[in-house]
Scaffold this motif. Sequence first.
Motif, PDB file in Angstrom:
ATOM      1  N   GLN A 123       0.816  -1.213   0.000  1.00 20.16           N
ATOM      2  CA  GLN A 123       0.000   0.000   0.000  1.00 20.16           C
ATOM      3  C   GLN A 123       0.853   1.268   0.000  1.00 20.16           C
ATOM      4  O   GLN A 123       0.338   2.383   0.006  1.00 20.16           O
ATOM      5  N   ASN A 124       2.166   1.081  -0.035  1.00 19.41           N
ATOM      6  CA  ASN A 124       3.082   2.220  -0.131  1.00 19.41           C
ATOM      7  C   ASN A 124       2.741   3.024  -1.387  1.00 19.41           C
ATOM      8  O   ASN A 124       2.648   2.465  -2.482  1.00 19.41           O
ATOM      9  N   PRO A 125       2.524   4.347  -1.273  1.00 19.59           N
ATOM     10  CA  PRO A 125       2.124   5.145  -2.436  1.00 19.59           C
ATOM     11  C   PRO A 125       3.149   5.183  -3.568  1.00 19.59           C
ATOM     12  O   PRO A 125       2.820   5.558  -4.690  1.00 19.59           O
ATOM     13  N   THR A 126       4.392   4.787  -3.285  1.00 20.42           N
ATOM     14  CA  THR A 126       5.414   4.768  -4.342  1.00 20.42           C
ATOM     15  C   THR A 126       5.366   3.475  -5.157  1.00 20.42           C
ATOM     16  O   THR A 126       6.090   3.339  -6.138  1.00 20.42           O
ATOM     17  N   LEU A 127       4.510   2.539  -4.744  1.00 18.37           N
ATOM     18  CA  LEU A 127       4.399   1.257  -5.445  1.00 18.37           C
ATOM     19  C   LEU A 127       3.036   1.118  -6.120  1.00 18.37           C
ATOM     20  O   LEU A 127       2.011   1.460  -5.543  1.00 18.37           O
ATOM     21  N   LYS A 128       3.054   0.604  -7.330  1.00 17.53           N
ATOM     22  CA  LYS A 128       1.816   0.345  -8.068  1.00 17.53           C
ATOM     23  C   LYS A 128       1.885  -1.065  -8.648  1.00 17.53           C
ATOM     24  O   LYS A 128       2.855  -1.427  -9.315  1.00 17.53           O
ATOM     25  N   ILE A 129       0.866  -1.874  -8.366  1.00 22.75           N
ATOM     26  CA  ILE A 129       0.824  -3.238  -8.915  1.00 22.75           C
ATOM     27  C   ILE A 129       0.365  -3.172 -10.376  1.00 22.75           C
ATOM     28  O   ILE A 129      -0.731  -2.712 -10.663  1.00 22.75           O
ATOM     29  N   LYS A 130       1.213  -3.630 -11.276  1.00 22.83           N
ATOM     30  CA  LYS A 130       0.895  -3.594 -12.708  1.00 22.83           C
ATOM     31  C   LYS A 130       0.282  -4.904 -13.195  1.00 22.83           C
ATOM     32  O   LYS A 130      -0.682  -4.911 -13.964  1.00 22.83           O
ATOM     33  N   ASP A 131       0.863  -6.016 -12.761  1.00 24.50           N
ATOM     34  CA  ASP A 131       0.401  -7.345 -13.191  1.00 24.50           C
ATOM     35  C   ASP A 131       0.598  -8.331 -12.056  1.00 24.50           C
ATOM     36  O   ASP A 131       1.366  -8.085 -11.128  1.00 24.50           O
ATOM     37  N   GLY A 132      -0.067  -9.464 -12.183  1.00 24.40           N
ATOM     38  CA  GLY A 132       0.120 -10.519 -11.206  1.00 24.40           C
ATOM     39  C   GLY A 132      -0.197 -11.880 -11.796  1.00 24.40           C
ATOM     40  O   GLY A 132      -1.029 -11.993 -12.698  1.00 24.40           O
ATOM     41  N   MET A 133       0.493 -12.907 -11.294  1.00 19.06           N
ATOM     42  CA  MET A 133       0.243 -14.280 -11.730  1.00 19.06           C
ATOM     43  C   MET A 133       0.130 -15.189 -10.513  1.00 19.06           C
ATOM     44  O   MET A 133       0.804 -14.973  -9.499  1.00 19.06           O
ATOM     45  N   ASP A 134      -0.735 -16.187 -10.626  1.00 17.64           N
ATOM     46  CA  ASP A 134      -0.873 -17.215  -9.596  1.00 17.64           C
ATOM     47  C   ASP A 134       0.144 -18.308  -9.899  1.00 17.64           C
ATOM     48  O   ASP A 134       0.035 -19.008 -10.909  1.00 17.64           O
ATOM     49  N   GLU A 135       1.157 -18.436  -9.022  1.00 20.13           N
ATOM     50  CA  GLU A 135       2.222 -19.418  -9.241  1.00 20.13           C
ATOM     51  C   GLU A 135       2.141 -20.579  -8.259  1.00 20.13           C
ATOM     52  O   GLU A 135       3.149 -21.159  -7.884  1.00 20.13           O
ATOM     53  N   GLY A 136       0.919 -20.908  -7.859  1.00 19.17           N
ATOM     54  CA  GLY A 136       0.750 -22.053  -6.972  1.00 19.17           C
ATOM     55  C   GLY A 136       0.875 -21.671  -5.514  1.00 19.17           C
ATOM     56  O   GLY A 136      -0.102 -21.322  -4.864  1.00 19.17           O
ATOM     57  N   SER A 137       2.081 -21.701  -4.980  1.00 19.81           N
ATOM     58  CA  SER A 137       2.288 -21.387  -3.563  1.00 19.81           C
ATOM     59  C   SER A 137       2.384 -19.891  -3.294  1.00 19.81           C
ATOM     60  O   SER A 137       2.267 -19.453  -2.151  1.00 19.81           O
ATOM     61  N   VAL A 138       2.608 -19.113  -4.359  1.00 21.73           N
ATOM     62  CA  VAL A 138       2.752 -17.661  -4.190  1.00 21.73           C
ATOM     63  C   VAL A 138       2.022 -16.919  -5.302  1.00 21.73           C
ATOM     64  O   VAL A 138       1.717 -17.485  -6.360  1.00 21.73           O
ATOM     65  N   TYR A 139       1.767 -15.634  -5.036  1.00 24.42           N
ATOM     66  CA  TYR A 139       1.342 -14.728  -6.092  1.00 24.42           C
ATOM     67  C   TYR A 139       2.597 -13.983  -6.551  1.00 24.42           C
ATOM     68  O   TYR A 139       3.356 -13.458  -5.732  1.00 24.42           O
ATOM     69  N   PHE A 140       2.806 -13.949  -7.841  1.00 22.03           N
ATOM     70  CA  PHE A 140       3.972 -13.304  -8.440  1.00 22.03           C
ATOM     71  C   PHE A 140       3.510 -11.964  -9.004  1.00 22.03           C
ATOM     72  O   PHE A 140       2.617 -11.909  -9.843  1.00 22.03           O
ATOM     73  N   LEU A 141       4.101 -10.872  -8.520  1.00 22.07           N
ATOM     74  CA  LEU A 141       3.645  -9.538  -8.889  1.00 22.07           C
ATOM     75  C   LEU A 141       4.719  -8.741  -9.625  1.00 22.07           C
ATOM     76  O   LEU A 141       5.912  -8.868  -9.340  1.00 22.07           O
ATOM     77  N   ARG A 142       4.259  -7.922 -10.567  1.00 21.59           N
ATOM     78  CA  ARG A 142       5.151  -6.939 -11.196  1.00 21.59           C
ATOM     79  C   ARG A 142       4.691  -5.562 -10.721  1.00 21.59           C
ATOM     80  O   ARG A 142       3.534  -5.190 -10.914  1.00 21.59           O
TER      81      ARG A 142
END
Length: 253
Positions: A42-61
Motif C-alpha cells: 500500500q506504499n504510495p510509491t508502489l503500483k501493482i501492474k500485473d500478477g500471476m498465480d504461481e501455486g504457492s505464491v502470487y507473483f507480482l510486477r
Amino acid sequence: MTKRVLIGLVMAMVVTGAGAADAKMLDAKKLKEIKASAKVLQNPTLKIKDGMDEGSVYFLRLEAKSRRGSRDIQAFVDKKTGAVYFGTGYHKDGKMMSFPKDPKIIKDGISFSYGRGVKELYLVTDPECPYCIKFEKEAEGKLDEYTVHVILYPLPFHKKAPAMVEWIMQGKSDAEKKERLSQIALKNSTEYKALITDEKEPFKYTPAIQEKMNKSIEAVKEIGARGTPVTFDASFTQVPWSKIVNPPAEADK
C-alpha cells in the motif's frame, strides 16, 4: 493471525507448485485484494501492474517510483503466511520466473540495429557504463552470427550518457549510429561534448530523440533489464553477455 510482511531484497526464491505454463494471470479484483492484504504493497510509491498465480505464491510486477524516475520490480506474496518478498524467483527446474513480454513494445524501443546474422540479439547498453565499454571491446569482431538490436539506456547516475546518446542517435543511418557508439566505446571519442551547452544543468534531448528514448525506457521495462549491459535472445530470454562474446568450447558444453 496477523499477516507477516518481509521487506527487503530476496536475491533468489525457489517456487514450487505451478509451472511457467500453468501460471494464471490475476484480474484487477484479485490484485486489489492482494494490495489490501499487505501493508507494504500500500506504499504510495508502489503500483501493482500485473500478477500471476504461481501455486504457492502470487507473483507480482510492480512499478516503483522515486526521484530518479520509475522502474519495474518483482514481488512474491506467500499464500500461507501473507509474507511479501522482493527480488527474483525461480521455478524448481531452475528457470527464472517472468511475465509474458510484449514484442511490439520491445521492438518499438530499439535505438538501432546492426549485423546480418541469422541469430537475433537484444542489447541494453549505456555508452558511459564501463561494463558496457568492456562488452563493446570484447564483442568486437565476434558477433558475425547475430543481428544485434541495440536499446540505449543511460543510467541516471551517468551524467554524460544522455549527451552521448543524443550524439549517437543523430547518426543518419543505423550504420552511422553503430559507428558513433564504437567511437565512444573503443576510441574514447568526445565529440558528443559539442552538444552540451551547460555542464551544470541536466542534458535535454532534442524532441525527436526524447520521443525515441521514451520508447527505449518502456522497452527496457518490458524486456526486464536491470542494469547494463544486458543481452537477450530472440525470445527475450536473458543470456549472460560473457557467453555471447566468449562462447564455451564444444567440449565444455
